[in-house]
Write a protein that holds these residues in place. Structure first.
Motif, PDB file in Angstrom:
ATOM      1  N   UNK A   1      23.680  12.462 -11.486  1.00  0.00           N
ATOM      2  CA  UNK A   1      22.729  13.381 -10.862  1.00  0.00           C
ATOM      3  C   UNK A   1      23.370  14.741 -10.628  1.00  0.00           C
ATOM      4  N   UNK A   2      24.619  14.747 -10.147  1.00  0.00           N
ATOM      5  CA  UNK A   2      25.317  16.021  -9.915  1.00  0.00           C
ATOM      6  C   UNK A   2      25.442  16.810 -11.208  1.00  0.00           C
ATOM      7  N   UNK A   3      25.835  16.126 -12.281  1.00  0.00           N
ATOM      8  CA  UNK A   3      25.998  16.821 -13.553  1.00  0.00           C
ATOM      9  C   UNK A   3      24.645  17.246 -14.117  1.00  0.00           C
ATOM     10  N   UNK A   4      23.597  16.491 -13.808  1.00  0.00           N
ATOM     11  CA  UNK A   4      22.248  16.871 -14.234  1.00  0.00           C
ATOM     12  C   UNK A   4      21.839  18.194 -13.596  1.00  0.00           C
ATOM     13  N   UNK A   5      22.164  18.351 -12.327  1.00  0.00           N
ATOM     14  CA  UNK A   5      21.839  19.601 -11.634  1.00  0.00           C
ATOM     15  C   UNK A   5      22.607  20.759 -12.253  1.00  0.00           C
ATOM     16  N   UNK A   6      23.900  20.567 -12.477  1.00  0.00           N
ATOM     17  CA  UNK A   6      24.722  21.627 -13.078  1.00  0.00           C
ATOM     18  C   UNK A   6      24.190  22.034 -14.447  1.00  0.00           C
ATOM     19  N   UNK A   7      23.871  21.047 -15.263  1.00  0.00           N
ATOM     20  CA  UNK A   7      23.363  21.318 -16.604  1.00  0.00           C
ATOM     21  C   UNK A   7      21.996  21.987 -16.549  1.00  0.00           C
ATOM     22  N   UNK A   8      21.135  21.531 -15.645  1.00  0.00           N
ATOM     23  CA  UNK A   8      19.794  22.104 -15.534  1.00  0.00           C
ATOM     24  C   UNK A   8      19.853  23.567 -15.121  1.00  0.00           C
ATOM     25  N   UNK A   9      20.702  23.894 -14.162  1.00  0.00           N
ATOM     26  CA  UNK A   9      20.813  25.280 -13.698  1.00  0.00           C
ATOM     27  C   UNK A   9      21.333  26.183 -14.805  1.00  0.00           C
TER      28      UNK A   9
ATOM     29  N   UNK B   1      18.435  14.700  -8.013  1.00  0.00           N
ATOM     30  CA  UNK B   1      18.682  15.833  -8.908  1.00  0.00           C
ATOM     31  C   UNK B   1      17.471  16.754  -8.944  1.00  0.00           C
ATOM     32  N   UNK B   2      16.278  16.198  -9.056  1.00  0.00           N
ATOM     33  CA  UNK B   2      15.057  17.009  -9.088  1.00  0.00           C
ATOM     34  C   UNK B   2      14.894  17.784  -7.790  1.00  0.00           C
ATOM     35  N   UNK B   3      15.168  17.136  -6.671  1.00  0.00           N
ATOM     36  CA  UNK B   3      15.052  17.786  -5.365  1.00  0.00           C
ATOM     37  C   UNK B   3      16.013  18.965  -5.253  1.00  0.00           C
ATOM     38  N   UNK B   4      17.276  18.745  -5.681  1.00  0.00           N
ATOM     39  CA  UNK B   4      18.257  19.830  -5.576  1.00  0.00           C
ATOM     40  C   UNK B   4      17.924  20.976  -6.533  1.00  0.00           C
ATOM     41  N   UNK B   5      17.454  20.666  -7.715  1.00  0.00           N
ATOM     42  CA  UNK B   5      17.050  21.712  -8.659  1.00  0.00           C
ATOM     43  C   UNK B   5      15.937  22.557  -8.048  1.00  0.00           C
ATOM     44  N   UNK B   6      15.009  21.904  -7.382  1.00  0.00           N
ATOM     45  CA  UNK B   6      13.923  22.615  -6.708  1.00  0.00           C
ATOM     46  C   UNK B   6      14.454  23.525  -5.605  1.00  0.00           C
ATOM     47  N   UNK B   7      15.410  23.034  -4.837  1.00  0.00           N
ATOM     48  CA  UNK B   7      15.949  23.829  -3.739  1.00  0.00           C
ATOM     49  C   UNK B   7      16.672  25.074  -4.248  1.00  0.00           C
TER      50      UNK B   7
ATOM     51  N   UNK C   1      12.496  10.401   2.369  1.00  0.00           N
ATOM     52  CA  UNK C   1      11.602  11.241   3.167  1.00  0.00           C
ATOM     53  C   UNK C   1      11.612  12.681   2.678  1.00  0.00           C
ATOM     54  N   UNK C   2      12.808  13.222   2.381  1.00  0.00           N
ATOM     55  CA  UNK C   2      12.865  14.613   1.922  1.00  0.00           C
ATOM     56  C   UNK C   2      12.338  14.753   0.487  1.00  0.00           C
ATOM     57  N   UNK C   3      12.611  13.740  -0.358  1.00  0.00           N
ATOM     58  CA  UNK C   3      12.157  13.816  -1.757  1.00  0.00           C
ATOM     59  C   UNK C   3      10.633  13.773  -1.825  1.00  0.00           C
TER      60      UNK C   3
END
Length: 458
Positions: free
Chosen positions: A122-130, A153-159, A195-197
């Protein structure tokens, strides 16, 4: 002067299990990606590393990859495989010399980010997506779980970018589907994450009404953004030739189960029910073919053999042959032949009132008699009750299930082309593309720039 046509909407689909994976959820993921590509989206999929699929779980169906729309781009973010590593030369110094310290460090890193073993992916997914987003912006993110780190990962990308995201619960996370109880204690981090997702998602998707209701009760502020997108069947993978009862008139009846056999399913009850069913004259020489893997991992096979009354080689004991036959795994691209070969389909399923199972939609599309071997309150009833060739004991008592098997066998012997056509007509409403249309339309409505209208392409 002519205006340039807007670029097609760009979707990031975070789906760990994607072809060539053979995990049960891969068919929903494959169909979803293909559906969006056909509707004119520029689709990028983030999937599991191939080394994990081939060498860690040994679970692949290479032919399935050929059915992925060639317009789809597949990226494979990195996953820390150290917990599954057994070769010393592939380990770091810390892992090889101080394994307990390495384990604690890895656990700390995972818990710090997300409480799941796929946190590094998930962490690497966020890095790659950004990084990709900077080059060409994504318009929406769709994440499917499990693993549920995809949601994180989707939540962090959104943030970090503001891109709207949708969480697709093709499986349950905080609800144990086999006990109908919460899967984690109240203080577990999964509750805070869920809850946050759900709270920040543009929509949350479930596979049946029962699961949507359970989550709506727990997260009422988000209930109006919860959708139901059932599983379905894929016409491009399932062309079963029409037939009738005459085909089985002069040979033993063939019962068939297709899918992965798991420890959560009532395997023992199924085997005993079939043994008893063969005591009836109508089924005295019938066979029950098991098409698929025994367990999810390559080392799972042996534990299931005695439950099925088979020896270490997967063969029946000649002195106590109960008619079960282990036929081995089948590529998704070859399942139509399995349905054509068998006269009655056995719906062996685990879980209770929240379980539908994707397999049942395929079974119905085959237009054959279906006999149920599962808990009476299973959510699949919602689908099966309209199917005209369904046989159920509403019980897991082997004697009652055996009677249902006999009834299904008799129906197979007398099956007419009209009955099969009526069964298939009912199944047609569950074609996967029809079920995915509302999801595609909903996500299209979230895009915050002018985009072309949906154009379904061949």
């Amino acid at each position: 002067m002519t205006s340039s046509r807007p670029k097609p909407p760009r979707l990031l689909y975070i789906a760990f299990y994607f072809p060539p994976s053979r995990a049960s959820g891969v068919y929903r993921a494959r169909a979803t990606a293909n559906h969006f590509a056909a509707a004119g989206w520029d689709v990028t999929v983030f999937a599991a590393p191939l080394r994990f699929l081939y060498h860690v779980i040994g679970s692949v169906d290479e032919k399935l990859s050929e059915t992925v729309d060639p317009r789809i781009k597949v990226e494979r973010p990195e996953l820390d495989l150290s917990r599954w590593e057994n070769e010393l030369h592939n380990m770091t110094w810390l892992e090889g010399t101080l394994p307990e310290a390495a384990k604690k460090l890895r656990q700390w890193r995972e818990d710090r980010y997300f409480p799941e073993v796929y946190a590094s992916w998930a962490r690497d997914s966020v890095t790659k997506a950004l990084r990709m987003h900077k080059t060409e912006k994504f318009d929406a993110v769709l994440a499917t779980g499990n693993p549920f780190a995809a949601f994180a990962a989707a939540w962090e990308i959104n943030k970090k970018t503001g891109i709207p995201y949708v969480a697709d619960y093709r499986d349950s996370w905080t609800l144990d589907l086999f006990s109908d109880e919460p899967a984690f204690p109240p203080e577990h981090a999964a509750w805070r994450w869920e809850k946050r997702i759900i709270g920040d998602s543009s929509a949350t998707v479930f596979v049946n009404n029962a699961l949507r209701a359970w989550h709506a009760d727990r997260y009422p502020a988000s209930a109006d953004r919860m959708l139901v997108v059932p599983n379905g069947w894929d016409p491009d993978l399932l062309e079963v030739a029409a037939g009738d009862g005459a085909e089985s008139a002069n040979r033993p009846l063939r019962f068939g189960y297709l899918g992965t056999v798991t420890s959560k399913q009532p395997v023992v009850e199924m085997a005993e029910a079939f043994r008893q069913a063969r005591e009836y004259p109508d089924l005295h020489d019938a066979e029950l073919n098991i098409h698929g893997h025994l367990g999810f991992f390559k080392q799972s096979h042996a534990a299931f053999l005695p439950l099925l009354g088979l020896d270490a080689k997967g063969e029946p004991d000649p002195e106590s042959d109960h008619g079960l036959r282990l036929r081995g795994p089948v590529s998704k691209t070859e399942v139509a032949g399995v349905y054509e070969h068998n006269d009655v389909l056995v719906f062996l399923a685990a879980g209770g009132k929240y379980v539908t199972s994707g397999k049942i939609f395929e079974y119905m599309a085959a237009g054959k008699p279906i006999v149920s071997v599962h808990a009476p309150e299973i959510a699949a009833r919602e689908v099966l009750e309209g199917y005209p060739l369904w046989f159920t004991a509403d019980s897991l008592d082997p004697g009652q299930v055996a009677k249902s098997m006999v009834e299904a066998g008799r129906a197979a012997r007398t099956l007419t082309p009209q009955q099969q056509a009526e069964a298939r007509a009912y199944a047609d409403r569950f074609q996967r593309d029809k079920l995915l249309d509302p999801l595609e339309h909903a996500i299209r409505g979230m895009v915050r720039r002018p985009i072309p209208a949906a154009e379904v392409q061949a």
